[in-house]
Scaffold this active site. Structure first.
Site, mmCIF file in Angstrom:
data_model
loop_
_atom_site.group_PDB
_atom_site.id
_atom_site.type_symbol
_atom_site.label_atom_id
_atom_site.label_comp_id
_atom_site.label_asym_id
_atom_site.label_seq_id
_atom_site.Cartn_x
_atom_site.Cartn_y
_atom_site.Cartn_z
ATOM 1 N N LYS A 133 9.701 4.157 2.394
ATOM 2 C CA LYS A 133 9.554 3.313 1.146
ATOM 3 C C LYS A 133 9.918 3.822 -0.248
ATOM 4 C CE LYS A 133 7.018 -0.272 3.444
ATOM 5 N NZ LYS A 133 8.023 -1.200 3.737
ATOM 6 N N LYS B 73 4.775 -7.896 15.633
ATOM 7 C CA LYS B 73 4.258 -6.596 15.178
ATOM 8 C C LYS B 73 3.374 -6.620 14.351
ATOM 9 C CE LYS B 73 6.729 -3.371 12.900
ATOM 10 N NZ LYS B 73 6.594 -3.532 11.592
ATOM 11 N N ARG C 19 -6.243 -23.042 9.122
ATOM 12 C CA ARG C 19 -7.720 -23.458 8.691
ATOM 13 C C ARG C 19 -7.674 -23.978 7.557
ATOM 14 N NH1 ARG C 19 -11.731 -18.467 8.895
ATOM 15 N NH2 ARG C 19 -9.689 -17.533 7.506
ATOM 16 N N HIS D 123 11.209 -0.437 15.249
ATOM 17 C CA HIS D 123 12.361 -0.644 14.798
ATOM 18 C C HIS D 123 13.254 0.559 14.970
ATOM 19 C CE1 HIS D 123 10.814 -4.107 12.882
ATOM 20 N NE2 HIS D 123 10.484 -3.542 11.773
ATOM 21 N N HIS E 98 11.986 -7.540 14.729
ATOM 22 C CA HIS E 98 13.128 -8.473 14.110
ATOM 23 C C HIS E 98 14.380 -7.635 13.817
ATOM 24 C CE1 HIS E 98 11.837 -6.458 10.239
ATOM 25 N NE2 HIS E 98 13.066 -6.932 9.929
ATOM 26 N N ASP F 150 -10.134 -24.077 13.837
ATOM 27 C CA ASP F 150 -10.887 -22.855 13.357
ATOM 28 C C ASP F 150 -10.986 -22.067 14.692
ATOM 29 O OD1 ASP F 150 -12.950 -20.980 13.202
ATOM 30 O OD2 ASP F 150 -14.099 -22.451 11.602
ATOM 31 N N LEU F 151 -10.471 -20.925 14.599
ATOM 32 C CA LEU F 151 -10.388 -20.137 15.793
ATOM 33 C C LEU F 151 -11.728 -19.926 16.536
ATOM 34 C CD1 LEU F 151 -7.730 -17.249 14.862
ATOM 35 C CD2 LEU F 151 -7.498 -19.415 16.108
ATOM 36 N N GLU G 62 14.095 2.095 2.108
ATOM 37 C CA GLU G 62 13.880 0.567 1.348
ATOM 38 C C GLU G 62 13.373 1.207 -0.188
ATOM 39 O OE1 GLU G 62 11.074 -2.351 3.627
ATOM 40 O OE2 GLU G 62 10.593 -0.616 4.347
ATOM 41 N N ASP H 207 4.697 1.598 11.222
ATOM 42 C CA ASP H 207 5.227 0.591 10.973
ATOM 43 C C ASP H 207 6.802 0.393 11.081
ATOM 44 O OD1 ASP H 207 5.262 -1.886 9.258
ATOM 45 O OD2 ASP H 207 5.987 -0.790 7.590
HETATM 46 C C1 BG6 Z 1 8.588 -4.653 8.536
HETATM 47 C C2 BG6 Z 1 7.746 -3.615 8.065
HETATM 48 O O1 BG6 Z 1 8.656 -4.711 10.146
HETATM 49 O O2 BG6 Z 1 9.998 -4.414 8.449
HETATM 50 C C3 BG6 Z 1 7.890 -3.757 6.462
HETATM 51 O O3 BG6 Z 1 6.440 -3.863 8.531
HETATM 52 C C4 BG6 Z 1 9.608 -3.342 6.240
HETATM 53 O O4 BG6 Z 1 7.114 -2.565 5.983
HETATM 54 C C5 BG6 Z 1 10.171 -4.547 6.883
HETATM 55 O O5 BG6 Z 1 9.478 -3.587 4.793
HETATM 56 C C6 BG6 Z 1 11.795 -4.050 6.681
HETATM 57 O O6 BG6 Z 1 12.429 -5.101 7.268
HETATM 58 P P1 BG6 Z 1 14.175 -5.398 6.693
HETATM 59 O O7 BG6 Z 1 14.557 -6.541 7.629
HETATM 60 O O8 BG6 Z 1 13.784 -5.868 5.213
HETATM 61 O O9 BG6 Z 1 14.714 -4.164 6.665
#
Ligand code: BG6
Length: 485
Positions: free
Chosen positions: A336, A144, A47, A236, A174, A90-91, A212, A231
């Protein structure tokens, strides 16, 4: 390998954070490596920018900085940018989708719609695409988080499913695109050595950690409504668990792999709400020091409520109710602002049943396989060996496979692999609806219980989380890997 044919990659959320940090850099890397068909186009949709010139300026200013360590090859960058077109959209305006359809009219080949937007926009975008016939012969990629719980994820899946068939839907996790996760499949199903040992008779426990050092960065608002269970665990960690625990698939085609993962997710022992405090620990970081730098408490991060009860750490004990794994605890953990950034899978094999070599042969530190996913991807097998010299003194040693030493090049970032898979129509590394549902079903009792009562336990940033996470393992006569060293 180059993509099979021409394609048009339509990127919704073209000026968003994910496009800037991950998607456009990954497409650039694929382009630079000669993996995209020459006639393939990227059509960014957003947009904010008025026209292509404005969008390209944004790309030059924001995306380049996120391209991998290899740096920018200016010639490759110039030809990459040539692929990019832009549609201001614009959606809320139906006529803008007509404009998009017209812009795509002359583009031949596979059509991909990548929704790098918030999940609340998934359904409206799908409806708008269908209203101008753009859902035909197309693939749709959903990022996600897909929903907030089982109900909301079902609502999205139902609505998207009315417009796109399941084979057209690519749900991204991912972690499934990470090279070491692929290697886990190679390790398990390409070697006869491990498979006979990969079961309850030989495995005592398994740990899967994604730790992390980062905090919530600029995503406080999103994260405070999400928490670590949604999350990281629902997606994951449970995906990693299902790959570690699945039966050998009949082939690597998409449904054989996903069927086996689904069986694991459906075999997870349901959590009785009365037992949650015994099998689940939640924590929230307070101020602390990470690698010499002071970092603030979660509750003072921007976008986070000062009295927030959102967890930034989760540790769980999970069991799988099938013949292979009955009784073997799987300990999952993520957080985290922990002491280190590390993702690894630790398979603790049972000790020898009787030691003719003395008590030291029963000590911990041997009979263990550690699969380090990041950083420094390695597979390390710990065994006992005799120390040189007189007497039979045993010591823990390890055999290492460091991938970057063995394979000097060709490592691919997760997003690059996954985007190429979408363009090439390979679904194996994407989450099927039934897998996602099974994962939500399993976490839901914990979500409900935590929403209803109590608060996360505090832990100082720069540590390994609340002491209760260690106590949970101690009850099973074991400890987290770093506690042994
Ligand atoms: C994401 C989360 O899916 O993965 C993030 O939403 C997280 O909170 C991230 O930091 C971690 O991914 P990676 O590849 O950096 O380990």
């Amino acid at each position: 390998m180059q993509t099979d044919s021409s394609f048009t990659f339509v990127l919704f959320g073209g000026t968003g954070d994910l496009s800037m940090r991950k998607i456009l850099p990954a497409l650039y890397e694929a382009h630079r490596a000669g993996m995209l068909a020459a006639s393939g186009k990227i059509v960014a949709v957003a947009r904010h920018e008025e026209d292509r010139a404005g969008y390209l300026q944004w790309v030059n200013e924001h995306v380049k900085a996120h391209v991998a360590k290899s740096g920018i090859d200016e010639n490759a960058w110039a030809s990459f940018v040539d692929r990019i077109e832009y549609v201001k959209l614009d959606l809320g305006k139906a006529e803008d989708f007509v404009k998009l359809r017209d812009a795509l009219q002359d583009h031949a080949g596979t059509r991909v719609f990548y929704l790098a937007t918030g999940p609340s926009l998934f359904v409206p975008i799908c409806h708008a695409l269908a209203s101008v016939g753009l859902n035909e012969n197309a693939r749709i990629v959903l990022e996600k988080p897909l929903g907030y719980d089982l109900r909301s994820s079902n609502a999205i899946n139902d609505a998207v499913g009315e417009i796109f068939a399941e084979e057209q839907i690519y749900r991204i996790d991912h972690y499934l695109g990470k090279e070491p996760v692929q290697n886990l499949l190679a390790l398990r199903f390409g070697n006869a050595l491990f498979e006979p040992l990969w079961r309850r008779e030989w495995v005592e426990s398994i740990q899967i950690t994604i730790a992390e050092e980062l905090g919530v960065e600029a995503r406080g608002d999103f994260y405070d409504n999400t928490g670590a269970l949604r999350d990281m665990v629902q997606n994951h960690l449970l995906q990693l668990l299902s790959i570690v625990a699945m039966e050998p698939p009949h082939s690597m085609d998409s449904d054989s792999v996903r069927d086996e993962k689904l069986r694991v997710l459906r075999a997870l022992k349901p959590i009785d709400p009365r037992d949650i405090s015994k099998v689940a620990v939640r924590g929230q970081y307070h101020a602390g020091v990470i690698r010499g730098t002071s970092v603030p408490a979660y509750a003072t991060e921007s976008g986070v409520k000062t009295d927030s009860a959102t967890e930034t750490f989760v540790a769980l004990k999970v069991e799988i109710e099938n013949w292979r794994w009955a009784g073997v605890p799987f300990f999952l953990r993520t957080g985290k602002r922990l002491a280190d950034r590390v993702a690894e899978i630790v398979v603790n094999f049972r000790a020898v049943p009787h030691s003719a070599l003395g008590a030291s042969a029963l000590r911990a530190g041997a009979n263990r396989l550690v699969i380090r996913l990041q950083p420094n991807e390695t597979i390390r097998l710990y065994c006992l060996a005799k120390k040189p010299g007189e007497g039979m003194n045993l010591s823990s040693v390890h055999l290492d496979l460091a991938f970057d030493q063995f394979f000097k090049e060709g490592q691919m970032e997760a997003y690059q692999r996954l985007l190429l898979d979408v363009i090439n129509g390979r679904l194996a590394l994407f989450v099927r609806r039934d897998e996602q549902e099974a994962a939500w079903k399993w976490v839901e009792p914990i979500l409900n219980e935590w929403a209803a009562s109590g608060k996360p336990k505090p832990y100082a940033a720069g540590t390994w989380g609340p002491a209760a996470a260690s106590a949970m393992l101690a009850q099973h006569g074991t400890c987290w890997l770093e506690e042994e060293n």
